[in-house]
Design an enzyme around this catalytic site. Structure first.
Site, mmCIF file in Angstrom:
data_model
loop_
_atom_site.group_PDB
_atom_site.id
_atom_site.type_symbol
_atom_site.label_atom_id
_atom_site.label_comp_id
_atom_site.label_asym_id
_atom_site.label_seq_id
_atom_site.Cartn_x
_atom_site.Cartn_y
_atom_site.Cartn_z
ATOM 1 N N ASP A 26 -38.388 -41.700 44.801
ATOM 2 C CA ASP A 26 -39.504 -42.536 44.367
ATOM 3 C C ASP A 26 -39.008 -43.590 43.378
ATOM 4 O OD1 ASP A 26 -42.340 -43.213 43.518
ATOM 5 O OD2 ASP A 26 -42.751 -41.411 44.673
ATOM 6 N N HIS A 60 -45.105 -44.457 39.578
ATOM 7 C CA HIS A 60 -45.469 -43.678 40.763
ATOM 8 C C HIS A 60 -44.733 -42.341 40.799
ATOM 9 C CE1 HIS A 60 -45.594 -42.613 45.099
ATOM 10 N NE2 HIS A 60 -46.791 -43.163 45.033
ATOM 11 N N VAL A 79 -51.556 -32.399 32.315
ATOM 12 C CA VAL A 79 -51.411 -32.106 33.732
ATOM 13 C C VAL A 79 -50.509 -30.891 33.924
ATOM 14 C CG1 VAL A 79 -50.580 -32.950 35.966
ATOM 15 C CG2 VAL A 79 -51.752 -34.510 34.406
ATOM 16 N N ASN A 156 -51.422 -45.010 54.121
ATOM 17 C CA ASN A 156 -52.711 -45.295 53.506
ATOM 18 C C ASN A 156 -53.469 -46.418 54.200
ATOM 19 O OD1 ASN A 156 -52.131 -43.327 51.673
ATOM 20 N ND2 ASN A 156 -51.632 -44.709 50.004
ATOM 21 N N VAL A 171 -39.820 -33.634 59.632
ATOM 22 C CA VAL A 171 -40.491 -33.908 58.362
ATOM 23 C C VAL A 171 -41.954 -33.462 58.432
ATOM 24 C CG1 VAL A 171 -41.146 -35.686 56.687
ATOM 25 C CG2 VAL A 171 -38.968 -35.872 57.913
ATOM 26 N N SER A 220 -49.952 -39.938 49.223
ATOM 27 C CA SER A 220 -48.815 -39.553 48.380
ATOM 28 C C SER A 220 -49.101 -38.302 47.574
ATOM 29 C CB SER A 220 -48.451 -40.691 47.430
ATOM 30 O OG SER A 220 -47.749 -41.710 48.081
#
Length: 367
Positions: A26, A60, A79, A156, A171, A220
């Site tokens: 990322d 991100h 979190v 998206n 995957v 994501s």
């Protein structure tokens, strides 16, 4: 209606991801966020910035890492990720402002690095439209052959097809659902779709400061939850192969609440159910150790272009309707442990044949 999942009672007594390294390919990861301290290993940087992956100007990767392995702070504040004792290996790739883009060679370098540096799960909350690059294909095949669980985002809404690297055979391609378990309106669908996971109103760490947060939506975030579930399974059952881990998640997925047939192009095999995936043998552990997705066809017509599948026996792919009923998998992550927190991720601007990191639009971030 959203069903919250009691992680303290049903998931964490079984596993918290101990000893498992999850690579986050990322924008990098900020290691000194208050909810990620001690969780982020030295990694690699293929962006040209010369770091060890532990820097993130976009935010991100930090948000994704917090959903996987955040530990919160204070009295259950901040979190808390689904696998809070897993470790994060940050593998930074090139970005370009708020529309991060990368060459497919970055995927090849990142996946190979993660595979060779101890990652048992590789989180790829990124996507693009070209799957013809032999370097990226070879790297994915290499990771599959080394018994790594690879997880990618379907996309998206920018494409009519599941994006790469999620569309590569082997995957786990993840789509997003909302609080009611309904497919997110902007989620890309396609026959490669494997699982659905929470992807709306997700609370995550941000990089504005070491104590800042944001809310996001997108596929994501679903990828992060599937990667975390894979880490939980690998920690509890280290003898299982990557293929058996994937089969556990597929077999125990909850059928969609709207009655959509599974497997299907919208929800894949159903909605992720982490607690059920951690239960005693759901009927696949004694079967094939091979990745059940390596023989999957690609809707974009790229199958067979440089793909080298690992040798072995027949993969175990569940039949339609094989998902476990009633074990629904909402899990608590965030400010109140045990209460499901959702997150939002809005896709960045993309160009055809360009890989794109999903960009989060934050709302209400702050200390």
């Amino acid at each position: 209606m959203l069903r919250t999942f009691d992680v303290e009672r049903r998931i964490w007594p079984q596993s918290q991801g101990e000893g498992v390294v999850v690579a986050v390919v990322d924008s990098g990861v900020m290691p000194d966020h208050q909810d990620l301290t001690g969780q982020v290993l030295p990694g690699a940087d293929f962006s040209g910035a010369g770091s060890d992956g532990r820097t993130d100007s976009l935010g991100h990767g930090t948000g994704i890492a917090s959903l996987i392995a955040g530990h919160g702070h204070g009295n259950q504040a901040g979190v808390v990720g689904l696998a809070p004792k897993a470790k994060i290996l940050p593998v930074r790739i090139r970005t370009n402002g708020e529309s991060p883009q990368l060459d497919q060679s970055d995927i090849a370098l990142a996946v190979r690095y993660a595979t060779d540096h101890g990652a048992k799960v590789i989180n790829m909350s990124i996507g693009g439209y070209s799957g013809l690059d032999s370097r990226a294909r070879a790297a994915i095949d290499y990771a599959v052959s080394k018994d790594v669980v690879l997880v990618g985002a379907t996309g998206n809404g920018e494409s009519n097809s599941v994006e790469y690297p999620a569309a590569f055979p082997g995957v786990v391609a993840v789509t997003a659902v909302d609080e009611q378990g309904k497919l997110w309106s902007k989620a890309t669908a396609g026959p490669e779709t494997t699982l659905a996971a929470p992807g709306v109103e997700i609370y995550h760490a941000s990089v504005k400061s070491t104590s800042s947060y944001g809310i996001s939506q997108g596929t994501s975030d679903g990828v992060a939850y599937v990667s975390a579930t894979a880490a939980l399974i690998r920690a509890k059952y280290p003898e299982l192969s990557a293929g058996q881990v994937i089969n556990r998640m597929i077999r125990t997925a909850t059928p969609p609440q709207d009655g959509s047939a599974v497997p299907g192009s919208r929800y894949g095999f159903g909605v992720l159910a982490p607690a059920k995936a951690l239960e005693a043998d759901p009927g696949v552990d004694g079967g094939s150790r091979e990745n059940p997705l390596v023989g999957r066809a690609e809707s974009q017509g790229a199958a067979g272009d440089g793909v080298t599948e690992p040798p072995g026996g027949e993969a175990v792919v569940p039949a339609a309707g094989a998902g476990g009923a009633g074990g629904g998998g909402w899990f608590g992550v965030g400010v109140a442990v045990g209460v499901a927190l959702w997150g939002v991720l809005v896709g960045g601007v993309v160009a055809v044949v360009v890989w794109v990191v999903r960009v989060r639009r934050r709302r209400g971030a702050g200390g």
